[in-house]
Design a protein around this motif. Structure first.
Motif, PDB file in Angstrom:
ATOM      1  N   VAL A  75       0.857  -1.184   0.000  1.00  0.00           N
ATOM      2  CA  VAL A  75       0.000   0.000   0.000  1.00  0.00           C
ATOM      3  C   VAL A  75       0.891   1.229   0.000  1.00  0.00           C
ATOM      4  CG1 VAL A  75      -1.947  -1.193   1.062  1.00  0.00           C
ATOM      5  CG2 VAL A  75      -0.274  -0.083   2.532  1.00  0.00           C
ATOM      6  N   TRP A  76       0.560   2.184  -0.871  1.00  0.00           N
ATOM      7  CA  TRP A  76       1.404   3.340  -1.121  1.00  0.00           C
ATOM      8  C   TRP A  76       0.642   4.628  -0.843  1.00  0.00           C
ATOM      9  CZ3 TRP A  76       6.253   1.970  -2.874  1.00  0.00           C
ATOM     10  CH2 TRP A  76       6.382   0.672  -3.409  1.00  0.00           C
ATOM     11  N   ARG A  77       1.327   5.590  -0.260  1.00  0.00           N
ATOM     12  CA  ARG A  77       0.760   6.928  -0.096  1.00  0.00           C
ATOM     13  C   ARG A  77       1.366   7.796  -1.198  1.00  0.00           C
ATOM     14  NH1 ARG A  77       0.434  10.714   5.276  1.00  0.00           N
ATOM     15  NH2 ARG A  77      -0.826  12.333   4.299  1.00  0.00           N
ATOM     16  N   VAL A  78       0.568   8.014  -2.227  1.00  0.00           N
ATOM     17  CA  VAL A  78       1.040   8.739  -3.406  1.00  0.00           C
ATOM     18  C   VAL A  78       0.457  10.144  -3.388  1.00  0.00           C
ATOM     19  CG1 VAL A  78       1.071   8.799  -5.929  1.00  0.00           C
ATOM     20  CG2 VAL A  78       1.218   6.605  -4.728  1.00  0.00           C
ATOM     21  N   GLU A  79       1.333  11.114  -3.451  1.00  0.00           N
ATOM     22  CA  GLU A  79       0.917  12.504  -3.587  1.00  0.00           C
ATOM     23  C   GLU A  79       1.413  12.979  -4.940  1.00  0.00           C
ATOM     24  OE1 GLU A  79       2.356  14.621  -0.185  1.00  0.00           O
ATOM     25  OE2 GLU A  79       1.301  13.303   1.205  1.00  0.00           O
ATOM     26  N   GLY A  80       0.577  13.676  -5.656  1.00  0.00           N
ATOM     27  CA  GLY A  80       0.998  14.141  -6.973  1.00  0.00           C
ATOM     28  C   GLY A  80       0.350  13.358  -8.088  1.00  0.00           C
ATOM     29  N   ASP A  81       1.110  13.086  -9.122  1.00  0.00           N
ATOM     30  CA  ASP A  81       0.605  12.486 -10.353  1.00  0.00           C
ATOM     31  C   ASP A  81       0.394  10.979 -10.195  1.00  0.00           C
ATOM     32  OD1 ASP A  81      -0.078  11.869 -12.923  1.00  0.00           O
ATOM     33  OD2 ASP A  81       1.735  12.683 -13.845  1.00  0.00           O
ATOM     34  N   ILE A  82      -0.743  10.627  -9.618  1.00  0.00           N
ATOM     35  CA  ILE A  82      -1.028   9.212  -9.334  1.00  0.00           C
ATOM     36  C   ILE A  82      -1.148   8.381 -10.619  1.00  0.00           C
ATOM     37  CG2 ILE A  82      -3.542   9.376  -9.186  1.00  0.00           C
ATOM     38  CD1 ILE A  82      -3.208   7.542  -6.609  1.00  0.00           C
ATOM     39  N   GLU A  83      -1.634   8.977 -11.704  1.00  0.00           N
ATOM     40  CA  GLU A  83      -1.741   8.254 -12.980  1.00  0.00           C
ATOM     41  C   GLU A  83      -0.358   7.820 -13.469  1.00  0.00           C
ATOM     42  OE1 GLU A  83      -4.417   7.335 -14.925  1.00  0.00           O
ATOM     43  OE2 GLU A  83      -5.699   7.973 -13.269  1.00  0.00           O
ATOM     44  N   ARG A  84       0.577   8.748 -13.451  1.00  0.00           N
ATOM     45  CA  ARG A  84       1.935   8.441 -13.919  1.00  0.00           C
ATOM     46  C   ARG A  84       2.594   7.410 -13.007  1.00  0.00           C
ATOM     47  NH1 ARG A  84       6.893   9.689 -12.613  1.00  0.00           N
ATOM     48  NH2 ARG A  84       6.309  11.168 -10.992  1.00  0.00           N
ATOM     49  N   THR A 103      -8.827   7.186   0.337  1.00  0.00           N
ATOM     50  CA  THR A 103      -8.152   7.189   1.639  1.00  0.00           C
ATOM     51  C   THR A 103      -9.135   7.627   2.714  1.00  0.00           C
ATOM     52  OG1 THR A 103      -7.470   9.485   1.407  1.00  0.00           O
ATOM     53  CG2 THR A 103      -5.944   7.815   0.585  1.00  0.00           C
ATOM     54  N   CYS A 104      -8.705   7.500   3.947  1.00  0.00           N
ATOM     55  CA  CYS A 104      -9.442   8.073   5.073  1.00  0.00           C
ATOM     56  C   CYS A 104      -8.408   8.553   6.088  1.00  0.00           C
ATOM     57  CB  CYS A 104     -10.413   7.071   5.685  1.00  0.00           C
ATOM     58  SG  CYS A 104      -9.644   5.645   6.447  1.00  0.00           S
ATOM     59  N   GLU A 105      -8.853   9.232   7.097  1.00  0.00           N
ATOM     60  CA  GLU A 105      -7.930   9.838   8.054  1.00  0.00           C
ATOM     61  C   GLU A 105      -6.991   8.809   8.675  1.00  0.00           C
ATOM     62  OE1 GLU A 105      -8.309  12.302  12.178  1.00  0.00           O
ATOM     63  OE2 GLU A 105      -9.799  12.695  10.612  1.00  0.00           O
ATOM     64  N   GLU A 106      -7.493   7.641   8.989  1.00  0.00           N
ATOM     65  CA  GLU A 106      -6.691   6.603   9.648  1.00  0.00           C
ATOM     66  C   GLU A 106      -5.862   5.774   8.668  1.00  0.00           C
ATOM     67  OE1 GLU A 106     -10.220   6.347   9.822  1.00  0.00           O
ATOM     68  OE2 GLU A 106     -10.305   7.817  11.443  1.00  0.00           O
ATOM     69  N   TRP A 107      -6.140   5.899   7.392  1.00  0.00           N
ATOM     70  CA  TRP A 107      -5.471   5.065   6.381  1.00  0.00           C
ATOM     71  C   TRP A 107      -5.170   5.919   5.156  1.00  0.00           C
ATOM     72  CZ3 TRP A 107      -3.275   0.532   6.948  1.00  0.00           C
ATOM     73  CH2 TRP A 107      -2.925  -0.227   5.824  1.00  0.00           C
ATOM     74  N   PRO A 108      -3.976   6.477   5.064  1.00  0.00           N
ATOM     75  CA  PRO A 108      -3.654   7.441   4.006  1.00  0.00           C
ATOM     76  C   PRO A 108      -3.205   6.820   2.684  1.00  0.00           C
ATOM     77  CG  PRO A 108      -1.790   7.228   5.474  1.00  0.00           C
ATOM     78  CD  PRO A 108      -2.892   6.353   6.041  1.00  0.00           C
ATOM     79  N   TYR A 109      -3.237   5.519   2.564  1.00  0.00           N
ATOM     80  CA  TYR A 109      -2.700   4.847   1.381  1.00  0.00           C
ATOM     81  C   TYR A 109      -3.735   4.842   0.261  1.00  0.00           C
ATOM     82  CZ  TYR A 109       0.521   3.559   5.002  1.00  0.00           C
ATOM     83  OH  TYR A 109       1.413   3.609   6.042  1.00  0.00           O
ATOM     84  N   ASN A 110      -3.333   5.311  -0.912  1.00  0.00           N
ATOM     85  CA  ASN A 110      -4.283   5.454  -2.016  1.00  0.00           C
ATOM     86  C   ASN A 110      -3.941   4.648  -3.262  1.00  0.00           C
ATOM     87  OD1 ASN A 110      -2.056   7.032  -2.593  1.00  0.00           O
ATOM     88  ND2 ASN A 110      -3.220   8.819  -3.241  1.00  0.00           N
ATOM     89  N   LEU A 111      -2.801   3.967  -3.261  1.00  0.00           N
ATOM     90  CA  LEU A 111      -2.441   3.117  -4.390  1.00  0.00           C
ATOM     91  C   LEU A 111      -2.009   1.765  -3.837  1.00  0.00           C
ATOM     92  CD1 LEU A 111      -2.423   3.433  -7.467  1.00  0.00           C
ATOM     93  CD2 LEU A 111      -0.010   3.983  -7.334  1.00  0.00           C
ATOM     94  N   TYR A 112      -2.521   0.704  -4.444  1.00  0.00           N
ATOM     95  CA  TYR A 112      -2.279  -0.650  -3.962  1.00  0.00           C
ATOM     96  C   TYR A 112      -1.684  -1.480  -5.090  1.00  0.00           C
ATOM     97  CZ  TYR A 112      -5.523   0.382  -0.107  1.00  0.00           C
ATOM     98  OH  TYR A 112      -6.140   0.915   0.992  1.00  0.00           O
ATOM     99  N   THR A 113      -0.619  -2.204  -4.779  1.00  0.00           N
ATOM    100  CA  THR A 113      -0.067  -3.148  -5.738  1.00  0.00           C
ATOM    101  C   THR A 113      -0.001  -4.517  -5.066  1.00  0.00           C
ATOM    102  OG1 THR A 113       2.191  -2.588  -5.071  1.00  0.00           O
ATOM    103  CG2 THR A 113       1.324  -1.468  -7.018  1.00  0.00           C
ATOM    104  N   VAL A 114      -0.128  -5.553  -5.863  1.00  0.00           N
ATOM    105  CA  VAL A 114      -0.002  -6.916  -5.358  1.00  0.00           C
ATOM    106  C   VAL A 114       1.160  -7.562  -6.094  1.00  0.00           C
ATOM    107  CG1 VAL A 114      -1.116  -9.175  -5.125  1.00  0.00           C
ATOM    108  CG2 VAL A 114      -2.464  -7.082  -4.851  1.00  0.00           C
ATOM    109  N   VAL A 115       2.043  -8.208  -5.325  1.00  0.00           N
ATOM    110  CA  VAL A 115       3.182  -8.914  -5.905  1.00  0.00           C
ATOM    111  C   VAL A 115       3.222 -10.335  -5.353  1.00  0.00           C
ATOM    112  CG1 VAL A 115       4.542  -6.806  -6.242  1.00  0.00           C
ATOM    113  CG2 VAL A 115       4.847  -8.142  -4.170  1.00  0.00           C
ATOM    114  N   HIS A 116       3.796 -11.212  -6.140  1.00  0.00           N
ATOM    115  CA  HIS A 116       3.970 -12.615  -5.763  1.00  0.00           C
ATOM    116  C   HIS A 116       5.434 -12.953  -5.965  1.00  0.00           C
ATOM    117  CE1 HIS A 116      -0.401 -13.073  -5.856  1.00  0.00           C
ATOM    118  NE2 HIS A 116      -0.347 -12.327  -6.946  1.00  0.00           N
ATOM    119  N   SER A 117       6.007 -13.676  -5.019  1.00  0.00           N
ATOM    120  CA  SER A 117       7.422 -13.988  -5.120  1.00  0.00           C
ATOM    121  C   SER A 117       7.719 -15.288  -4.366  1.00  0.00           C
ATOM    122  CB  SER A 117       8.229 -12.818  -4.545  1.00  0.00           C
ATOM    123  OG  SER A 117       9.581 -12.991  -4.830  1.00  0.00           O
TER     124      SER A 117
END
Length: 155
Positions: A75-84, A103-117
């Motif tokens: 989970v990522w907190r992205v500020e700025g150009d989220i599309e890029r 996002t919400c006040e308690e959870w500022p993360y707005n971009l989610y990635t899933v990885v498998h390894s």
């Protein structure tokens, strides 16, 4: 929900969602179950794909059998150009899903990635590489502890 859909197409989708048989003529076999010839099955599936009802045909690989045992949602907190930034994250071959969320006040993360390894350590390294590539420094790596259910969408 599916009332407006052609009944033959709906039956075809229901039959195909359980998997296409691995035989020399899989669409012929699928058609035989539905009373359709091979050409009709192929043309109907092609039309469903072109219309966007079917997005793709794909093989599902048992990743655990291949040693891919670590799953992480980063989970990522992205500020700025989220599309890029989302595009950069999605370009990593290890990323299988990339979503923007509110996002919400308690959870500022707005971009989610899933990885498998193959290990948690590898997932952490992937997160670090993504962070370097995007400049996003605020993130958390959340690991799967237990899988309760995994299925594809069904109709």
């Amino acid at each position: 929900m599916y009332e407006d859909m052609d009944p033959t197409d709906l039956a075809l989708l229901r039959a195909a969602q359980d998997g296409i048989p691995i035989v020399p003529h899989p669409f012929r076999e699928l058609g035989e179950r539905l009373g359709l010839d091979e050409g009709t099955v192929i043309s109907r599936l092609r039309a469903l794909r072109e219309s966007g009802v079917v997005r793709r045909f794909a093989a599902t690989i048992g990743h655990r059998a291949l040693g891919i045992v670590a799953n992480a949602m980063i989970v990522w907190r992205v500020e700025g150009d989220i599309e890029r930034i989302g595009g950069i994250m999605a370009s990593f071959e290890e990323v299988t899903h990339c979503y923007q969320r509110a996002t919400c006040e308690e959870w500022p993360y707005n971009l989610y990635t899933v990885v498998h390894s193959r290990s948690r350590e590898e997932c952490e390294k992937i997160a670090s590489r993504i962070s370097e590539a995007t400049g996003v420094k605020e993130y958390r790596v959340l690991f799967s502890e237990r899988e309760y259910k995994k299925t594809s969408a069904r109709i």
